[in-house]
Design a protein around this motif. Structure first.
Motif, PDB file in Angstrom:
ATOM      1  N   VAL A 144       0.856  -1.188   0.000  1.00 38.63           N
ATOM      2  CA  VAL A 144       0.000   0.000   0.000  1.00 38.63           C
ATOM      3  C   VAL A 144       0.894   1.240   0.000  1.00 38.63           C
ATOM      4  O   VAL A 144       0.683   2.191  -0.769  1.00 38.63           O
ATOM      5  N   LEU A 145       1.914   1.233   0.856  1.00 35.80           N
ATOM      6  CA  LEU A 145       2.824   2.376   0.938  1.00 35.80           C
ATOM      7  C   LEU A 145       3.654   2.527  -0.334  1.00 35.80           C
ATOM      8  O   LEU A 145       3.869   3.641  -0.818  1.00 35.80           O
ATOM      9  N   ILE A 146       4.104   1.418  -0.896  1.00 30.74           N
ATOM     10  CA  ILE A 146       4.896   1.460  -2.124  1.00 30.74           C
ATOM     11  C   ILE A 146       4.080   2.043  -3.276  1.00 30.74           C
ATOM     12  O   ILE A 146       4.598   2.806  -4.109  1.00 30.74           O
ATOM     13  N   SER A 147       2.797   1.692  -3.339  1.00 28.39           N
ATOM     14  CA  SER A 147       1.949   2.195  -4.427  1.00 28.39           C
ATOM     15  C   SER A 147       1.652   3.684  -4.280  1.00 28.39           C
ATOM     16  O   SER A 147       1.263   4.347  -5.245  1.00 28.39           O
ATOM     17  N   ILE A 148       1.844   4.204  -3.076  1.00 27.60           N
ATOM     18  CA  ILE A 148       1.575   5.614  -2.799  1.00 27.60           C
ATOM     19  C   ILE A 148       2.832   6.465  -2.897  1.00 27.60           C
ATOM     20  O   ILE A 148       2.823   7.565  -3.441  1.00 27.60           O
ATOM     21  N   CYS A 149       3.915   5.927  -2.355  1.00 23.26           N
ATOM     22  CA  CYS A 149       5.167   6.693  -2.235  1.00 23.26           C
ATOM     23  C   CYS A 149       5.907   6.769  -3.569  1.00 23.26           C
ATOM     24  O   CYS A 149       5.966   5.814  -4.330  1.00 23.26           O
ATOM     25  N   LYS A 150       6.506   7.921  -3.855  1.00 20.91           N
ATOM     26  CA  LYS A 150       7.266   8.120  -5.084  1.00 20.91           C
ATOM     27  C   LYS A 150       8.773   7.952  -4.883  1.00 20.91           C
ATOM     28  O   LYS A 150       9.527   7.915  -5.842  1.00 20.91           O
ATOM     29  N   ASN A 151       9.188   7.858  -3.617  1.00 22.76           N
ATOM     30  CA  ASN A 151      10.613   7.751  -3.304  1.00 22.76           C
ATOM     31  C   ASN A 151      11.075   6.302  -3.451  1.00 22.76           C
ATOM     32  O   ASN A 151      10.654   5.426  -2.703  1.00 22.76           O
ATOM     33  N   LYS A 152      11.953   6.045  -4.413  1.00 21.74           N
ATOM     34  CA  LYS A 152      12.378   4.675  -4.705  1.00 21.74           C
ATOM     35  C   LYS A 152      13.154   4.058  -3.548  1.00 21.74           C
ATOM     36  O   LYS A 152      13.027   2.858  -3.282  1.00 21.74           O
ATOM     37  N   THR A 153      13.957   4.869  -2.877  1.00 24.30           N
ATOM     38  CA  THR A 153      14.724   4.348  -1.741  1.00 24.30           C
ATOM     39  C   THR A 153      13.796   3.896  -0.617  1.00 24.30           C
ATOM     40  O   THR A 153      13.983   2.831  -0.029  1.00 24.30           O
ATOM     41  N   LEU A 154      12.799   4.720  -0.343  1.00 25.15           N
ATOM     42  CA  LEU A 154      11.824   4.345   0.684  1.00 25.15           C
ATOM     43  C   LEU A 154      11.054   3.088   0.283  1.00 25.15           C
ATOM     44  O   LEU A 154      10.800   2.214   1.111  1.00 25.15           O
ATOM     45  N   ASN A 155      10.704   2.994  -0.977  1.00 26.32           N
ATOM     46  CA  ASN A 155       9.947   1.841  -1.441  1.00 26.32           C
ATOM     47  C   ASN A 155      10.733   0.541  -1.287  1.00 26.32           C
ATOM     48  O   ASN A 155      10.196  -0.482  -0.872  1.00 26.32           O
ATOM     49  N   VAL A 156      12.008   0.589  -1.618  1.00 21.80           N
ATOM     50  CA  VAL A 156      12.860  -0.587  -1.420  1.00 21.80           C
ATOM     51  C   VAL A 156      12.959  -0.918   0.070  1.00 21.80           C
ATOM     52  O   VAL A 156      12.935  -2.090   0.469  1.00 21.80           O
ATOM     53  N   SER A 157      13.025   0.121   0.892  1.00 20.07           N
ATOM     54  CA  SER A 157      13.085  -0.086   2.344  1.00 20.07           C
ATOM     55  C   SER A 157      11.804  -0.740   2.864  1.00 20.07           C
ATOM     56  O   SER A 157      11.855  -1.630   3.715  1.00 20.07           O
ATOM     57  N   PHE A 158      10.651  -0.297   2.347  1.00 18.45           N
ATOM     58  CA  PHE A 158       9.376  -0.912   2.740  1.00 18.45           C
ATOM     59  C   PHE A 158       9.369  -2.397   2.380  1.00 18.45           C
ATOM     60  O   PHE A 158       8.917  -3.238   3.162  1.00 18.45           O
ATOM     61  N   PHE A 159       9.868  -2.704   1.186  1.00 17.65           N
ATOM     62  CA  PHE A 159       9.888  -4.083   0.719  1.00 17.65           C
ATOM     63  C   PHE A 159      10.807  -4.938   1.595  1.00 17.65           C
ATOM     64  O   PHE A 159      10.434  -6.036   2.026  1.00 17.65           O
ATOM     65  N   ILE A 160      11.991  -4.439   1.855  1.00 16.94           N
ATOM     66  CA  ILE A 160      12.950  -5.182   2.684  1.00 16.94           C
ATOM     67  C   ILE A 160      12.392  -5.391   4.084  1.00 16.94           C
ATOM     68  O   ILE A 160      12.541  -6.459   4.689  1.00 16.94           O
ATOM     69  N   ALA A 161      11.734  -4.364   4.618  1.00 21.56           N
ATOM     70  CA  ALA A 161      11.134  -4.465   5.953  1.00 21.56           C
ATOM     71  C   ALA A 161      10.117  -5.597   6.002  1.00 21.56           C
ATOM     72  O   ALA A 161      10.061  -6.363   6.973  1.00 21.56           O
ATOM     73  N   ALA A 162       9.301  -5.710   4.949  1.00 21.04           N
ATOM     74  CA  ALA A 162       8.292  -6.776   4.893  1.00 21.04           C
ATOM     75  C   ALA A 162       8.949  -8.148   4.774  1.00 21.04           C
ATOM     76  O   ALA A 162       8.525  -9.111   5.423  1.00 21.04           O
ATOM     77  N   VAL A 163       9.983  -8.244   3.947  1.00 18.09           N
ATOM     78  CA  VAL A 163      10.702  -9.516   3.800  1.00 18.09           C
ATOM     79  C   VAL A 163      11.296  -9.954   5.145  1.00 18.09           C
ATOM     80  O   VAL A 163      11.243 -11.133   5.509  1.00 18.09           O
ATOM     81  N   LEU A 164      11.830  -9.004   5.888  1.00 15.77           N
ATOM     82  CA  LEU A 164      12.421  -9.318   7.192  1.00 15.77           C
ATOM     83  C   LEU A 164      11.374  -9.797   8.193  1.00 15.77           C
ATOM     84  O   LEU A 164      11.674 -10.606   9.076  1.00 15.77           O
TER      85      LEU A 164
END
Length: 215
Positions: A144-164
């Motif tokens: 949900v956050l990735i689809s909203i956020c335009k910052n690529k670094t933050l989006n990768v961080s959201f993804f990694i956080a979920a994987v962890l």
């Protein structure tokens, strides 16, 4: 809300790499192998980190973010609410109906408990393993956050956080690899379906305000 794809091409490639990597890993290993492999690599830091990081997927953070959206942007609030509802339905159908009573690592490895490392302070359950609800919640929030956020670094961080969060569920002996993999798929699917459901309402001006931003 922004009229753009659910996730950009960079994230699409990252998700594809994740899907392929986990698919190959599950194909090449037996059920429970990844649990034992990861359990053999316990560290003091890992015990501390994963004991607390796993709570990112317990639903509280989803509620906090949903509340923030309620106050600031109703479109995003409804989007989040639908995603949470879908993810909950997916997990409930599989965990409570289709695979009710599925043994978790503690039960599956009952004869090897003396050789397993349990993280202090974690109440390890014995059944209803498939799929991982914590992982589903974490991926729902992340996408949900990735689809909203335009910052690529933050989006990768959201993804990694979920994987962890998913890795944490295996590390603390709550789930198997397949549980977190399917949980993550349900989380992404819930966010994607919610995004499509809300897409026709993207340009509704009233939905761009929240309870604290009424015009």
């Amino acid at each position: 809300m922004e009229n753009r794809p659910f996730i950009d091409k960079g994230m699409q490639w990252l998700v594809l790499a994740y899907v392929l990597a986990f698919s190959v890993l599950m194909f090449l290993t037996n059920h429970g192998d990844f649990v034992l492999w990861l359990n053999d690599r316990h560290t003091t830091f890992g015990d501390f980190f994963f004991r607390y990081w796993t709570h990112v997927g317990d639903g509280v953070l989803l509620g906090i973010v949903a509340l923030y959206f309620l106050l600031t942007n109703l479109y995003r609030f409804y989007y989040m609410l639908i995603a949470i509802a879908l993810q909950t339905v997916f997990v409930h159908i599989f965990k409570q109906w289709l695979f009710a009573g599925e043994p978790r690592p503690k039960t599956f490895f009952a004869e090897q408990l003396d050789h397993l490392n349990f993280v202090d302070g974690v109440n390890v359950r014995g059944f209803d393993s498939f799929p991982s609800g914590h992982t589903a919640s974490a991926f729902t929030l992340a996408f949900v956050l990735i689809s909203i956020c335009k910052n690529k670094t933050l989006n990768v961080s959201f993804f990694i956080a979920a994987v962890l969060v998913g890795i944490s569920r295996v590390y603390i002996l709550q789930h198997f690899l397949r549980d977190i993999y399917i949980g993550s798929v349900f989380g992404v699917l819930a966010a994607l379906l919610a995004w499509y459901i809300m897409k026709p309402y993207t340009d509704r001006p009233k939905l761009q305000n929240g309870l604290l931003k009424k015009k």
